[in-house]
Every structure is written in C-alpha cells, then in structure tokens.
Design an enzyme around this catalytic site. Structure first.
Site, PDB file in Angstrom:
ATOM      1  N   ARG A  57       0.848  -1.206   0.000  1.00 15.25           N
ATOM      2  CA  ARG A  57       0.000   0.000   0.000  1.00 15.25           C
ATOM      3  C   ARG A  57       0.884   1.256   0.000  1.00 15.25           C
ATOM      4  O   ARG A  57       0.618   2.227  -0.671  1.00 15.25           O
ATOM      5  CB  ARG A  57      -0.914   0.054   1.239  1.00 15.25           C
ATOM      6  CG  ARG A  57      -1.791  -1.164   1.514  1.00 15.25           C
ATOM      7  CD  ARG A  57      -3.020  -1.196   0.630  1.00 15.25           C
ATOM      8  NE  ARG A  57      -2.770  -1.495  -0.764  1.00 15.25           N
ATOM      9  CZ  ARG A  57      -2.447  -2.717  -1.235  1.00 15.25           C
ATOM     10  NH1 ARG A  57      -2.341  -3.750  -0.448  1.00 15.25           N
ATOM     11  NH2 ARG A  57      -2.232  -2.898  -2.526  1.00 15.25           N
ATOM     12  N   GLN A  87     -10.882   8.973   5.401  1.00 17.88           N
ATOM     13  CA  GLN A  87     -10.672   7.592   5.852  1.00 17.88           C
ATOM     14  C   GLN A  87      -9.428   7.022   5.179  1.00 17.88           C
ATOM     15  O   GLN A  87      -9.008   5.909   5.474  1.00 17.88           O
ATOM     16  CB  GLN A  87     -11.881   6.734   5.465  1.00 17.88           C
ATOM     17  CG  GLN A  87     -13.158   7.164   6.151  1.00 17.88           C
ATOM     18  CD  GLN A  87     -14.365   6.509   5.487  1.00 17.88           C
ATOM     19  OE1 GLN A  87     -14.786   5.415   5.848  1.00 17.88           O
ATOM     20  NE2 GLN A  87     -14.934   7.167   4.500  1.00 17.88           N
ATOM     21  N   ASN A  88      -8.859   7.798   4.250  1.00 21.07           N
ATOM     22  CA  ASN A  88      -7.737   7.272   3.468  1.00 21.07           C
ATOM     23  C   ASN A  88      -6.429   7.386   4.238  1.00 21.07           C
ATOM     24  O   ASN A  88      -6.203   8.356   4.960  1.00 21.07           O
ATOM     25  CB  ASN A  88      -7.630   8.039   2.143  1.00 21.07           C
ATOM     26  CG  ASN A  88      -8.882   7.880   1.304  1.00 21.07           C
ATOM     27  OD1 ASN A  88      -9.668   6.968   1.565  1.00 21.07           O
ATOM     28  ND2 ASN A  88      -9.084   8.749   0.343  1.00 21.07           N
ATOM     29  N   ASP A  90      -3.622   7.441   2.543  1.00 22.38           N
ATOM     30  CA  ASP A  90      -2.650   8.093   1.659  1.00 22.38           C
ATOM     31  C   ASP A  90      -2.480   9.565   2.052  1.00 22.38           C
ATOM     32  O   ASP A  90      -3.199  10.075   2.914  1.00 22.38           O
ATOM     33  CB  ASP A  90      -3.083   7.945   0.181  1.00 22.38           C
ATOM     34  CG  ASP A  90      -4.389   8.694  -0.138  1.00 22.38           C
ATOM     35  OD1 ASP A  90      -4.494   9.896   0.169  1.00 22.38           O
ATOM     36  OD2 ASP A  90      -5.318   8.064  -0.711  1.00 22.38           O
ATOM     37  N   HIS A 105      -8.323   6.883   9.823  1.00 22.38           N
ATOM     38  CA  HIS A 105      -7.830   5.504   9.820  1.00 22.38           C
ATOM     39  C   HIS A 105      -6.310   5.427   9.751  1.00 22.38           C
ATOM     40  O   HIS A 105      -5.767   4.389   9.376  1.00 22.38           O
ATOM     41  CB  HIS A 105      -8.470   4.722   8.661  1.00 22.38           C
ATOM     42  CG  HIS A 105      -9.949   4.541   8.838  1.00 22.38           C
ATOM     43  ND1 HIS A 105     -10.806   4.179   7.837  1.00 22.38           N
ATOM     44  CD2 HIS A 105     -10.733   4.692   9.943  1.00 22.38           C
ATOM     45  CE1 HIS A 105     -12.049   4.101   8.299  1.00 22.38           C
ATOM     46  NE2 HIS A 105     -12.032   4.429   9.572  1.00 22.38           N
ATOM     47  N   SER A 172     -18.173   4.191   0.512  1.00 19.08           N
ATOM     48  CA  SER A 172     -19.367   3.346   0.479  1.00 19.08           C
ATOM     49  C   SER A 172     -20.184   3.491   1.760  1.00 19.08           C
ATOM     50  O   SER A 172     -21.265   2.935   1.862  1.00 19.08           O
ATOM     51  CB  SER A 172     -18.959   1.885   0.296  1.00 19.08           C
ATOM     52  OG  SER A 172     -18.126   1.485   1.374  1.00 19.08           O
TER      53      SER A 172
END
Ligand code: APR
Length: 231
Positions: A57, A87-88, A90, A105, A172
C-alpha cells in the site's frame, strides 16, 4: 467569518490516482481477506503478511499523485473554513495542498510502536520483521484496523457538528464509526454526496447527490459551493 465546510472522503477520491478502493469489484477486499491483513488477530497470527500488505500500500501511495478532485478541494479554502476528514491512509490531500486534514484511519507514511500507540515515526520504505521501536517492540503501520478504536473520531465528530455544509466523496459508508459522521452534521446543514454508485446511499433532508466520478463531480461541486459562498 467563513462558514465551516466539512468534507468526508473515502477510497473513491483516490481511485483515479490509481489507488484501489476496498469494496468495488476490483477492490482490495476482493484480492485479500480483510481478516487476514487488517485486524489485531491477523497481526498476532501472521505479522509478516500484514507488513507485506501495507508495504505494498505504501509503495502504491508513493507512486500515486493527487488528482483533479484532491486539487479542486484546495480552492474552497479561500471561501470556507474547510476541514477534510479522510478515511484514506494516503497523503494525497496533503500533497494537493489542503490545510486541515483529520486522518480517521491512520497514515501509511508513518510507522508506530506496537507497545505505545503515540510513538510514531516517518516511514517511506518497507517495515521489516525485527524492526523495533525505541521501546523494543515490533514496528507496525500507523493504521487503524478493524476492531480497533478510532481515536480521531472525537475531533471528527466535534467538527462535523459545526458544519454549515457537509460533503461526502467516494466512500461506500459501510464502515463505522466513520459512516455515522454525516449524522453529527446539523439537521439544517446542506449536504452533498459525490460518488458514481449512489443507489445504496442514504437519503436525507437537504442532500444533493452528484452521481459522478470524483475527478468530474468534485470540480463541479466546488464551483457550485463557491457560488453559494457569496450569499
Ligand atoms: N470517484 C468517486 N468515487 C468512487 C470512484 C471514483 N472514481 N470509484 C469508486 N468510487 C466509490 C465507490 O462507488 C464506493 O462508494 O468509492 C467508494 C469506495 O468504497 P470502499 O471501497 O468501501 O472504500 P471506503 O468507503 O473508503 O472504505 C472505508 O474501509 O476497509 C476499510 O479502512 C478501510 O478506510 C477504509 C474503510
């Protein structure tokens, strides 16, 4: 005083930067079982596999660049007091130039002690088995796994409660507590949703849905918000 604009983003905003989402048909949870790589039990059972998953990742993130959606959001800071809750894991919002970002996260470009969750290190290479923190425990990625607490939820919920406008992009809304943040936004606040798949999305008062990919829908939404900021 500028109005508060809160933007919740998920994997969909980074999809067109080449980073896979989780639950789409070609998503990460089609390729891996989340129980094998994203839980404390997985870490206990097979830490090498967990490290391998997140090392990949990290490589993917380092090879990706912000897209037109990340970049368009930066423009809003001239007109609104913007907070991005992502929530990413990156860093594409940071690289695009957004100022206030809450990572719900965690962040893949940090590692952390498995003994003390506040012991964080910059991390741009692989985390290897046997690589230890200063307290002598194995380093792990600085991410929130399923069944773990979400420490940034508290500030995220507080800021959502002050939103004049709440925007949701590319998630989602399957994973709690993040998915519940929209319910903290005041009842009367304007809400916008940008996602190409909106069939299963919530319907609520003052919600405008833009059924489009992030790189198309977000620039359109940004121009719309700039127009309303003038009233
Ligand atoms: N533009 C905008 N949205 C998109 C695009 C795109 N180009 N492509 C896909 N999407 C949307 C999908 O329609 C879906 O609604 O992005 C969403 C991705 O959903 P998920 O894969 O479930 O990702 P997300 O909601 O961010 O997942 C939440 O789950 O596994 C965990 O910790 C992980 O933070 C993650 C959390």
């Amino acid at each position: 005083m500028k109005k508060k604009l809160v933007i919740l983003t998920g994997a969909g905003i980074s999809a067109e930067s080449g980073l896979k989402t989780f639950r789409d048909s070609d998503g990460l949870w089609e390729m891996y079982k989340l129980e094998d790589v994203a839980t404390p039990m997985a870490w206990k059972k097979n830490p090498a596999l967990v490290l391998e998953f997140y090392n990949q990742r990290r490589k993917d993130v380092l090879n990706a660049a912000p897209n037109a959606a990340h970049i368009a959001l930066v423009k809003l800071e001239k007109y609104f007091d913007v907070t991005i809750i992502t929530q990413n894991i990156d860093d594409l919002h940071e690289r695009a130039g957004s100022g206030k970002i809450i990572h719900l996260h965690g962040e893949i470009l940090k590692s952390r002690s498995s003994k003390d969750e506040d012991l964080l290190y910059e991390c741009r290479g692989d985390i290897k088995m046997g690589e230890l923190c200063e307290l002598g425990s194995q380093l792990r990625p600085h991410v929130v796994w399923f069944h773990e607490a979400v420490p940034m939820m508290e500030p995220a919920a507080a800021i959502s409660g002050e939103a004049a406008i709440f925007v949701v992009i590319g998630t989602s809304l399957q994973v709690y507590p993040a998915a519940g943040l929209i319910n903290y936004a005041p009842y009367s606040s304007m809400k916008y949703l940008v996602d190409p798949n909106v069939d299963s999305m919530p319907r609520m008062k003052n919600l405008e849905v833009i059924a489009a990919k992030a790189t198309e829908g977000v620039p359109v939404l940004v121009e719309k918000l700039i127009a309303v900021s003038k009233y």
